[in-house]
Motif scaffolding. Structure first.
Motif, mmCIF file in Angstrom:
data_model
loop_
_atom_site.group_PDB
_atom_site.id
_atom_site.type_symbol
_atom_site.label_atom_id
_atom_site.label_comp_id
_atom_site.label_asym_id
_atom_site.label_seq_id
_atom_site.Cartn_x
_atom_site.Cartn_y
_atom_site.Cartn_z
ATOM 1 N N ARG A 23 31.036 34.181 40.700
ATOM 2 C CA ARG A 23 30.157 34.098 39.526
ATOM 3 C C ARG A 23 30.983 34.139 38.236
ATOM 4 O O ARG A 23 30.581 33.547 37.229
ATOM 5 N N ASP A 24 32.137 34.796 38.265
ATOM 6 C CA ASP A 24 33.007 34.789 37.085
ATOM 7 C C ASP A 24 33.594 33.398 36.849
ATOM 8 O O ASP A 24 33.730 32.951 35.696
ATOM 9 N N GLY A 63 30.787 31.364 35.421
ATOM 10 C CA GLY A 63 30.550 31.769 34.029
ATOM 11 C C GLY A 63 31.563 31.162 33.073
ATOM 12 O O GLY A 63 31.200 30.696 31.985
ATOM 13 N N MET A 116 30.754 34.099 30.003
ATOM 14 C CA MET A 116 30.140 35.174 30.792
ATOM 15 C C MET A 116 31.032 35.611 31.953
ATOM 16 O O MET A 116 31.587 34.778 32.670
ATOM 17 N N THR A 161 31.309 39.163 34.994
ATOM 18 C CA THR A 161 30.703 40.384 35.519
ATOM 19 C C THR A 161 31.355 41.574 34.829
ATOM 20 O O THR A 161 32.585 41.619 34.704
ATOM 21 N N GLU A 162 30.542 42.512 34.353
ATOM 22 C CA GLU A 162 31.087 43.659 33.620
ATOM 23 C C GLU A 162 32.050 44.445 34.504
ATOM 24 O O GLU A 162 31.684 44.936 35.579
ATOM 25 N N TRP A 193 26.225 41.850 33.412
ATOM 26 C CA TRP A 193 27.116 40.816 32.912
ATOM 27 C C TRP A 193 27.520 41.172 31.480
ATOM 28 O O TRP A 193 26.859 41.966 30.811
ATOM 29 N N GLU A 194 28.612 40.589 31.034
ATOM 30 C CA GLU A 194 29.015 40.714 29.635
ATOM 31 C C GLU A 194 29.664 39.407 29.200
ATOM 32 O O GLU A 194 30.069 38.593 30.036
ATOM 33 N N PHE A 239 21.968 41.373 35.657
ATOM 34 C CA PHE A 239 21.782 40.146 36.432
ATOM 35 C C PHE A 239 21.337 40.493 37.845
ATOM 36 O O PHE A 239 21.571 41.597 38.349
ATOM 37 N N PHE A 289 19.373 36.304 34.893
ATOM 38 C CA PHE A 289 19.951 37.328 34.011
ATOM 39 C C PHE A 289 19.154 37.402 32.719
ATOM 40 O O PHE A 289 18.481 36.437 32.322
#
Length: 292
Positions: free
Chosen positions: A193-194, A197, A210, A212-213, A237-238, A248, A267
């Motif tokens: 997902r990173d 993003g 975007m 993942t935090e 997320w951040e 999310f 999200f």
């Protein structure tokens, strides 16, 4: 949605029995930036449980009786409606029964709420046949009409609904190759997902995107979606380089027959609002996934 009427006499509600019940229905929802309870709760004693309250959708009746019982009823006074009744012979047995049934209590009401939300959203749908990515991947998804297209490359879909000025809920759809046993075990969800993003979800300036935090470890559970093994991941997320952030919900479906992973994600960006109900509605949408 996520509102619960508790019918329980005041002496029980204010005692250890009520404490135990509140620890269950007031437990926090995973993956949200702030602590938000599973349900908004209204409590009334049995003597006040009249016609006005009987029309509510989610009702939990708790008390002392002649027998121990855990009963689930559907559409007794209105529709849709779920009524769960918990009775025990004494106070100690009642506390134990609440403890034993805590997961079931939450799931009964959450499942009923999801179905009710899906039924409401189904009345006004976006024309999913116009979305290239859904057609290319070969899936159906019931998307509410208020969503607007942000990006549809044929391989990646991003749709957004503005809930209020400066706030939104978002839907993502894409697929990934099933390359390894680690993919099949859900070990690359965060890194994947990173990557998506960085490629597709930019921030307000160049170099912002975007991720993942990093400071918050997502929660991943094995579930089933459309009859297939699926990983449900809840986290935060951040925006790399920026101060934007939010929760999310990611479903990664293992479509082994076609050697791929299908990913549907929701999200929310709502810095001034509670996010439980936004994420719950996104969950209702994502769970309409059907693989053709």
């Amino acid at each position: 949605m996520n509102q619960l009427l508790v019918v329980m006499d005041n002496d029980l509600w204010q005692g250890v029995e009520g404490d135990e019940l509140r620890s269950v229905i007031g437990s926090k929802v995973l993956g949200l930036p702030q602590n938000e309870p599973q349900f908004g709760v209204t409590q009334v004693p049995v003597s006040a449980f009249g016609t006005m309250f009987k029309s509510l959708k989610s009702i939990l009746i708790v008390g002392i009786g002649k027998t121990e019982d855990f009963k689930v009823q559907t559409d007794i006074y209105s529709s849709p409606q779920k009524i769960v009744t918990i009775t025990a012979k004494d106070n100690e047995s009642l506390v134990k029964l609440i403890q034993d049934k805590k997961e079931e209590i939450i799931q009964i009401f959450k499942k009923a709420d999801l179905l009710a939300v899906q039924h409401r959203l189904k009345k006004s749908q976006f024309n999913a046949k116009s979305l290239k990515t859904l057609q290319n991947i070969g899936i159906d998804l019931e998307i509410p009409k208020d969503y607007r297209l942000v990006d549809d490359t044929g391989d990646f879909l991003w749709m957004r609904q503005h809930t209020k000025p400066g706030e939104s809920t978002n839907l993502l759809v894409y697929e990934l190759p099933l390359n390894s046993i680690e993919d099949e075990q859900g070990q690359h969800i965060v890194s994947s997902r990173d990557t998506i993003g960085k490629k597709y979800i930019p921030g307000r300036k160049e170099g912002f995107y975007m991720i993942t935090e990093a400071a918050y470890s997502p929660h991943t559970f094995l579930v089933e979606l459309d009859g297939k093994k699926t990983f449900e991941t809840r986290g935060k997320w951040e925006m790399k380089g920026d101060f934007m952030a939010g929760p999310f919900l990611n479903y990664t479906v293992v479509d082994k027959a076609n050697n791929r992973l299908i990913v549907v994600e929701g999200f929310t960006y709502a810095p001034t609002s509670n996010k439980r109900d936004y994420m719950f509605e996104l969950e209702a949408v994502l769970k309409t996934l059907k693989i053709k």
